[in-house]
Scaffold this active site. Structure first.
Site, PDB file in Angstrom:
ATOM      1  N   GLU A   1       0.835  -1.198   0.000  1.00 30.93           N
ATOM      2  CA  GLU A   1       0.000   0.000   0.000  1.00 30.93           C
ATOM      3  C   GLU A   1       0.870   1.250   0.000  1.00 30.93           C
ATOM      4  O   GLU A   1       2.008   1.226   0.488  1.00 30.93           O
ATOM      5  CB  GLU A   1      -0.891   0.012   1.255  1.00 30.93           C
ATOM      6  CG  GLU A   1      -1.913  -1.106   1.237  1.00 30.93           C
ATOM      7  CD  GLU A   1      -2.834  -1.096   2.450  1.00 30.93           C
ATOM      8  OE1 GLU A   1      -4.046  -1.223   2.249  1.00 30.93           O
ATOM      9  OE2 GLU A   1      -2.352  -0.954   3.594  1.00 30.93           O
TER      10      GLU A   1
ATOM     11  N   CYS B   1       3.619   8.529   1.011  1.00 33.63           N
ATOM     12  CA  CYS B   1       4.169   7.572   1.968  1.00 33.63           C
ATOM     13  C   CYS B   1       4.275   6.238   1.228  1.00 33.63           C
ATOM     14  O   CYS B   1       3.255   5.686   0.801  1.00 33.63           O
ATOM     15  CB  CYS B   1       3.223   7.474   3.164  1.00 33.63           C
ATOM     16  SG  CYS B   1       3.723   6.261   4.397  1.00 33.63           S
TER      17      CYS B   1
ATOM     18  N   CYS C   1       6.842  -6.888   6.486  1.00 39.30           N
ATOM     19  CA  CYS C   1       7.980  -6.357   7.245  1.00 39.30           C
ATOM     20  C   CYS C   1       8.452  -7.430   8.208  1.00 39.30           C
ATOM     21  O   CYS C   1       7.639  -8.152   8.776  1.00 39.30           O
ATOM     22  CB  CYS C   1       7.570  -5.107   8.024  1.00 39.30           C
ATOM     23  SG  CYS C   1       8.941  -4.315   8.909  1.00 39.30           S
TER      24      CYS C   1
ATOM     25  N   CYS D   1       7.428  -5.457  15.149  1.00 35.27           N
ATOM     26  CA  CYS D   1       6.987  -4.568  16.235  1.00 35.27           C
ATOM     27  C   CYS D   1       5.521  -4.914  16.548  1.00 35.27           C
ATOM     28  O   CYS D   1       4.675  -4.896  15.646  1.00 35.27           O
ATOM     29  CB  CYS D   1       7.120  -3.106  15.813  1.00 35.27           C
ATOM     30  SG  CYS D   1       8.806  -2.667  15.321  1.00 35.27           S
TER      31      CYS D   1
ATOM     32  N   CYS E   1       2.352  -2.727  15.474  1.00 31.58           N
ATOM     33  CA  CYS E   1       2.240  -2.314  14.069  1.00 31.58           C
ATOM     34  C   CYS E   1       1.602  -3.427  13.260  1.00 31.58           C
ATOM     35  O   CYS E   1       2.033  -4.573  13.312  1.00 31.58           O
ATOM     36  CB  CYS E   1       3.636  -1.996  13.522  1.00 31.58           C
ATOM     37  SG  CYS E   1       3.643  -1.613  11.748  1.00 31.58           S
TER      38      CYS E   1
ATOM     39  N   GLY F   1       7.224  -2.014   5.528  1.00 31.71           N
ATOM     40  CA  GLY F   1       8.610  -2.456   5.401  1.00 31.71           C
ATOM     41  C   GLY F   1       9.606  -1.637   6.192  1.00 31.71           C
ATOM     42  O   GLY F   1       9.303  -0.541   6.668  1.00 31.71           O
TER      43      GLY F   1
ATOM     44  N   SER G   1      12.529   5.360  14.663  1.00 31.02           N
ATOM     45  CA  SER G   1      11.361   4.932  15.435  1.00 31.02           C
ATOM     46  C   SER G   1      11.842   4.425  16.788  1.00 31.02           C
ATOM     47  O   SER G   1      12.221   3.266  16.929  1.00 31.02           O
ATOM     48  CB  SER G   1      10.614   3.831  14.672  1.00 31.02           C
ATOM     49  OG  SER G   1      10.105   4.350  13.468  1.00 31.02           O
ATOM     50  N   LEU G   2      11.829   5.305  17.760  1.00 31.63           N
ATOM     51  CA  LEU G   2      12.422   4.948  19.064  1.00 31.63           C
ATOM     52  C   LEU G   2      11.367   4.331  19.985  1.00 31.63           C
ATOM     53  O   LEU G   2      11.557   3.232  20.495  1.00 31.63           O
ATOM     54  CB  LEU G   2      13.047   6.193  19.693  1.00 31.63           C
ATOM     55  CG  LEU G   2      13.992   5.919  20.869  1.00 31.63           C
ATOM     56  CD1 LEU G   2      15.217   5.142  20.414  1.00 31.63           C
ATOM     57  CD2 LEU G   2      14.431   7.221  21.547  1.00 31.63           C
ATOM     58  N   HIS G   3      10.325   5.053  20.249  1.00 31.86           N
ATOM     59  CA  HIS G   3       9.167   4.563  21.018  1.00 31.86           C
ATOM     60  C   HIS G   3       9.401   4.279  22.491  1.00 31.86           C
ATOM     61  O   HIS G   3       8.440   4.070  23.241  1.00 31.86           O
ATOM     62  CB  HIS G   3       8.513   3.335  20.367  1.00 31.86           C
ATOM     63  CG  HIS G   3       8.132   3.533  18.937  1.00 31.86           C
ATOM     64  ND1 HIS G   3       7.415   4.619  18.502  1.00 31.86           N
ATOM     65  CD2 HIS G   3       8.384   2.785  17.827  1.00 31.86           C
ATOM     66  CE1 HIS G   3       7.245   4.532  17.185  1.00 31.86           C
ATOM     67  NE2 HIS G   3       7.825   3.436  16.760  1.00 31.86           N
TER      68      HIS G   3
ATOM     69  N   CYS H   1      -0.121   5.609  10.213  1.00 28.53           N
ATOM     70  CA  CYS H   1       1.096   4.906  10.628  1.00 28.53           C
ATOM     71  C   CYS H   1       0.774   3.578  11.288  1.00 28.53           C
ATOM     72  O   CYS H   1      -0.035   3.513  12.211  1.00 28.53           O
ATOM     73  CB  CYS H   1       1.872   5.730  11.638  1.00 28.53           C
ATOM     74  SG  CYS H   1       2.261   7.373  11.103  1.00 28.53           S
TER      75      CYS H   1
HETATM   76  N1  SAH Z   1      10.066   0.241   9.547  1.00 25.14           N
HETATM   77  C1  SAH Z   1      10.267   1.668   9.507  1.00 25.14           C
HETATM   78  C2  SAH Z   1       9.335   2.346   8.546  1.00 25.14           C
HETATM   79  C3  SAH Z   1       7.881   2.325   8.966  1.00 25.14           C
HETATM   80  S1  SAH Z   1       7.464   3.914   9.456  1.00 25.14           S
HETATM   81  C4  SAH Z   1      10.139   2.222  10.908  1.00 25.14           C
HETATM   82  O1  SAH Z   1       9.656   1.518  11.785  1.00 25.14           O
HETATM   83  O2  SAH Z   1      10.552   3.342  11.146  1.00 25.14           O
HETATM   84  C5  SAH Z   1       5.983   3.711  10.291  1.00 25.14           C
HETATM   85  C6  SAH Z   1       5.998   4.460  11.590  1.00 25.14           C
HETATM   86  O3  SAH Z   1       4.746   4.255  12.241  1.00 25.14           O
HETATM   87  C7  SAH Z   1       7.060   3.949  12.525  1.00 25.14           C
HETATM   88  O4  SAH Z   1       7.557   4.982  13.302  1.00 25.14           O
HETATM   89  C8  SAH Z   1       6.258   2.988  13.352  1.00 25.14           C
HETATM   90  O5  SAH Z   1       6.878   2.662  14.553  1.00 25.14           O
HETATM   91  C9  SAH Z   1       4.977   3.742  13.528  1.00 25.14           C
HETATM   92  N2  SAH Z   1       3.844   2.898  13.916  1.00 25.14           N
HETATM   93  C10 SAH Z   1       3.727   1.571  13.756  1.00 25.14           C
HETATM   94  N3  SAH Z   1       2.542   1.147  14.246  1.00 25.14           N
HETATM   95  C11 SAH Z   1       1.912   2.232  14.713  1.00 25.14           C
HETATM   96  C12 SAH Z   1       0.640   2.439  15.301  1.00 25.14           C
HETATM   97  N4  SAH Z   1      -0.188   1.428  15.518  1.00 25.14           N
HETATM   98  N5  SAH Z   1       0.312   3.691  15.647  1.00 25.14           N
HETATM   99  C13 SAH Z   1       1.138   4.718  15.413  1.00 25.14           C
HETATM  100  N6  SAH Z   1       2.350   4.589  14.850  1.00 25.14           N
HETATM  101  C14 SAH Z   1       2.741   3.358  14.499  1.00 25.14           C
END
Ligand code: SAH
Length: 374
Positions: free
Chosen positions: A111, A124, A131, A135, A138, A186, A243-245, A366
């Site tokens: 997508e 995007c 992927c 995580c 996601c 991905g 993407s630290l979180h 996201c």
């Molecule tokens: N794999 C790469 C590219 C994906 S970017 C990465 O992780 O950075 C997608 C972004 O959305 C990432 O920052 C990811 O952590 C975030 N994301 C994933 N699931 C999400 C969700 N349920 N709600 C909000 N952000 C999310």
């Protein structure tokens, strides 16, 4: 979390079973010359074809009136195969957010999401079908990795967006894609070679490429540290998002499983080095999950961590309200907790924004891209 051992998704650039057909956008200008000669055409046709494709966004032979009919057919068949077939487009925000589901040549589904804002259009894009980073919050991470995408499959997503804009299909008048974020399906740095080739095609001057500004291209990563260093060496100052979180290893090990391989300190250090080398401000992505990573003390910890590298504006934090995904146990943070999180980061001198998440109602935000065919 489960007690099951985390299987580490550390497959980089794994061989593709069947390669997507060769496409103009996979090739450098020199390679294009060789390719057209291989098709029995004079080398300069490479540039003519590139002008049609990258400058005029044309891939229909009928519109290539400066080429003899026989040459058109050969060139289009040999270098402009159809890579993406649209299966469905969903719209939100009165048509200014559009998610498209694509079928690739081998049936894999991906997508992409176009978002029009006043003054810019962001595409995007996906870099892999599925992927492998797993995580748990996601949707894409839940299904696992199918395969890497080719450079041209990535570039075609952008072209498709620009063609839709050119045809006036997106409210707001005609236009072109101005920004590209590798934030679709991905992990871009796990498909490094194709992603870098795609970035070159996006930023090469027309007619070699689309002529976009590198700073308008954002590559987002879970934190594959060696690849972040490699990216800094490329001399293409794309924007890097990490993407630290979570600011602590205990929680990040759960939320971003690759953290068991490269720890928070090492990952943030690589992000800082990227900023120091490229002088581009790095973006720290942080999806706010209620009661999980949104506590005031974690805001302080994150603020201290980032400030420990200095205050020359090398970083900003982008908070993402968690988007719902099927079966997820987590929900978005309370707005009051989000506000306090922002306040504490700002108090430490770390610029912080809350992302306006678009496309939630079409599962286009996201972490929601899952490419289900129905
Ligand atoms: N794999 C790469 C590219 C994906 S970017 C990465 O992780 O950075 C997608 C972004 O959305 C990432 O920052 C990811 O952590 C975030 N994301 C994933 N699931 C999400 C969700 N349920 N709600 C909000 N952000 C999310």
């Amino acid at each position: 979390m489960t007690d099951a051992p985390v299987s580490l998704p550390l497959v980089f650039d794994e061989p593709r079973r069947r390669k997507p057909p060769r496409h103009l956008a996979d090739l450098s200008p020199d390679e294009r010359h060789d390719a057209v000669v291989g098709l029995g055409e004079p080398a300069y046709r490479g540039r003519q074809l590139s002008t049609h494709y990258f400058s005029r966004l044309v891939d229909d032979p009928a519109q290539m009136t400066d080429l003899p009919a026989a040459a058109r057919g050969r060139l289009v068949e040999g270098l402009l195969p159809t890579l993406l077939t649209p299966l469905r487009t969903m719209e939100a925000d009165r048509g200014t957010t559009r998610k498209t589901l694509w079928r690739l040549f081998d049936g894999a589904l991906v997508e992409s999401v176009l978002m029009r804002y006043p003054g810019r259009v962001t595409m995007c894009v996906s870099s892999q079908a599925g992927c492998g980073m797993a995580c748990p919050f996601c949707a894409t991470g839940q299904a696992g990795l199918q395969r890497n995408m080719s450079a041209a499959e990535i570039v075609e997503q952008v072209l498709a967006g620009s063609r839709a804009l050119q045809r006036g299909e997106v409210p707001g008048g005609t236009g072109r894609v101005s920004n590209v974020v590798f934030m679709g399906m991905g992990e871009p740095l796990a498909n490094y070679k194709a992603v870098m080739t795609a970035v070159r095609r996006l930023t090469d001057r027309p007619p070699d490429g689309l002529g976009m500004s590198a700073r308008g291209v954002t590559v987002s990563t879970v934190g594959l540290v060696p690849r972040m260093h490699q990216l800094a060496d490329e001399n293409i100052p794309v924007t890097l998002a990490l993407s630290l979180h979570a600011p602590d290893d205990e929680l990040r090990d759960e939320l971003v499983p690759v953290n068991t391989r490269w720890k928070v300190a090492e990952t943030v250090d690589a992000a800082w080095q990227y900023a120091a080398r490229t002088r581009r401000r790095v973006s720290i992505e942080y999806a706010m999950m209620r009661g999980i990573n949104d506590q005031a003390w974690r805001a302080d910890l994150l603020g201290d961590l980032l400030r420990s590298y200095g205050d020359w504006g090398w970083v900003h934090v982008n908070l993402i309200p968690l988007n719902p995904t099927p079966g997820s146990r987590w929900t978005a943070s309370d707005p009051a907790d989000e506000t306090e999180f922002v306040r504490r980061l700002e108090a430490k001198g770390v610029p912080t924004t809350v992302r306006d998440t678009r496309g939630q109602e079409i599962d286009g935000a996201c972490g929601q891209l899952a490419a289900a065919p129905t």
